[in-house]
Design a protein around this motif. Structure first.
Motif, PDB file in Angstrom:
ATOM      1  N   ASP A   1       3.230  52.516  68.513  1.00 56.32           N
ATOM      2  CA  ASP A   1       4.174  54.461  67.750  1.00 56.32           C
ATOM      3  C   ASP A   1       5.808  53.682  67.223  1.00 56.32           C
TER       4      ASP A   1
ATOM      5  N   ASP B   1       7.558  59.159  68.969  1.00 63.14           N
ATOM      6  CA  ASP B   1       7.281  58.356  68.985  1.00 63.14           C
ATOM      7  C   ASP B   1       8.015  57.173  69.772  1.00 63.14           C
TER       8      ASP B   1
ATOM      9  N   ASP C   1       2.048  58.382  72.348  1.00 64.08           N
ATOM     10  CA  ASP C   1       1.874  59.854  72.315  1.00 64.08           C
ATOM     11  C   ASP C   1       0.688  60.836  71.540  1.00 64.08           C
TER      12      ASP C   1
HETATM   13 MG    MG Z   1       3.337  58.268  68.103  1.00 64.03          MG
END
Ligand code: MG
Length: 345
Positions: free
Chosen positions: A31, A83, A224
């Motif tokens: 992320d 993120d 996420d």
């Molecule tokens: Mg992400």
């Protein structure tokens, strides 16, 4: 070169390197990137910066009229720091770059800045720079989100182990339904429709949840949910070389989605699996009742919630148990480079 967004990212990863580098930097593939402070000249071994970049582009992420200018600014930062939250880092610093069409007035720019300021206050983030560029028309904004990671082992997408329990930190499906209502020009008058549009307009990064997970060394992996539960679970499984089975009855479908589906005849669980832009955290941790209680208490301490929604398996494509029947989970996630995309999904 391949057509799709994810295939291109894989090609870039092969070209520039990915994952952990010998100096402790983590590059493409998660992320956000991780930079040990010592790489940046710091004397301490422990502290690390977690850095990510994200964009909101008119005609792609939103259409004119979908978002007020303050909402646009606030949304940019929360999406960017989602993120950072997924890595278990504390939101810290931001840079914002904007491309401003000629129709955008000074008043609009000021309102946009007010939204940025509101998000900075909500997450205790400092804006430390950026850039302004003109363009013919429309509006794009880009955020570089920087967090501080104090966990000794980074919280990555990879690391989920067979038999781990799968959790999410919020309701699913609302934002994507909100986008659908805006895109199709449907009425926002019912309370369900209002709640769905509101979920799209006012996302929030689950950074308190990310910090809580960072404090629990036994949590194995996190991501996420930006592309949709099915797609992001697919990313987590791919990164960890594992499979997963979701329990359809345990997935926290947004109550507004349930109500809206009753009005429009859609399937709420399908919406929760496919819908993107929920920005809750999805994570894997050992199936231990004591730890699960600790997790729930820790989240409750800041008004957060966690739901246990399934189990990591040794292999195979992710699947879902729906009323006793096991079905393959089809990732419906949005691919920015897929052919045939018109503006917004
Ligand atoms: Mg992400």
């Amino acid at each position: 070169m391949s057509d799709g967004e994810f295939a291109w990212i894989q090609e870039l990863a092969a070209q520039f390197g990915a994952g952990r580098f010998p100096d402790g930097v983590y590059g493409i593939g998660d992320d956000a990137a991780i930079i040990p402070a010592k790489v940046m000249g710091a004397s301490t071994e422990e502290a690390r910066w977690v850095v990510s970049v994200d964009s909101q582009v008119s005609g792609v992420h939103f259409q004119p009229g979908w978002l007020s200018w303050p909402d646009m600014g606030r949304r940019l930062l929360h999406v960017g720091f989602s993120d950072i939250a997924a890595m278990g880092a504390l939101p810290s610093l931001a840079l914002v770059s904007v491309e401003v069409g000629v129709e955008v007035t000074a008043g609009h720019r000021q309102e946009f800045a007010e939204g940025i300021a509101a998000a900075c206050a909500e997450m205790d983030v400092r804006l430390i720079g950026g850039n302004v560029s003109g363009r013919k028309e429309g509006f794009s904004a880009h955020v570089t989100a920087i967090g501080v990671l104090e966990r000794s082992a980074p919280l990555l997408r990879s690391g989920a182990l067979p038999d781990d329990a799968i959790f999410v930190t919020g309701h699913l499906g609302a934002a994507a339904a909100g986008v659908e209502i805006l895109r199709d020009g449907r009425s926002e008058n019912s309370s369900a429709a209002q709640a769905l549009v509101d979920a799209y307009r006012h996302p929030r990064a689950h950074w308190r949840g990310g910090l809580a997970l960072a404090g629990m060394s036994w949590v194995h992996a996190a991501i996420d949910v930006s592309d949709g539960l099915a797609a992001d679970l697919g990313h987590l499984c791919q990164a960890g070389g594992v499979g997963a089975v979701l329990d359809g009855g345990a997935i926290p479908v947004s109550p507004a989605v349930v109500e809206w589906c009753r009005e429009t005849g859609c399937d709420p669980l399908d919406r929760a699996l496919a819908g993107g832009e929920d920005y809750v955290l999805l994570f894997a941790a050992p199936p231990n009742a004591l730890k699960e209680r600790e997790l729930k208490e820790r989240f409750a301490s800041f008004g957060g919630e966690v739901w246990r929604i399934g189990t990591i398996t040794a292999s195979g494509p992710p699947s879902i148990n729906r009323g006793g029947k096991q079905e393959h989970l089809t990732p419906h996630g949005y691919d920015h480079l897929a052919r045939g995309n018109d503006a917004q999904r």
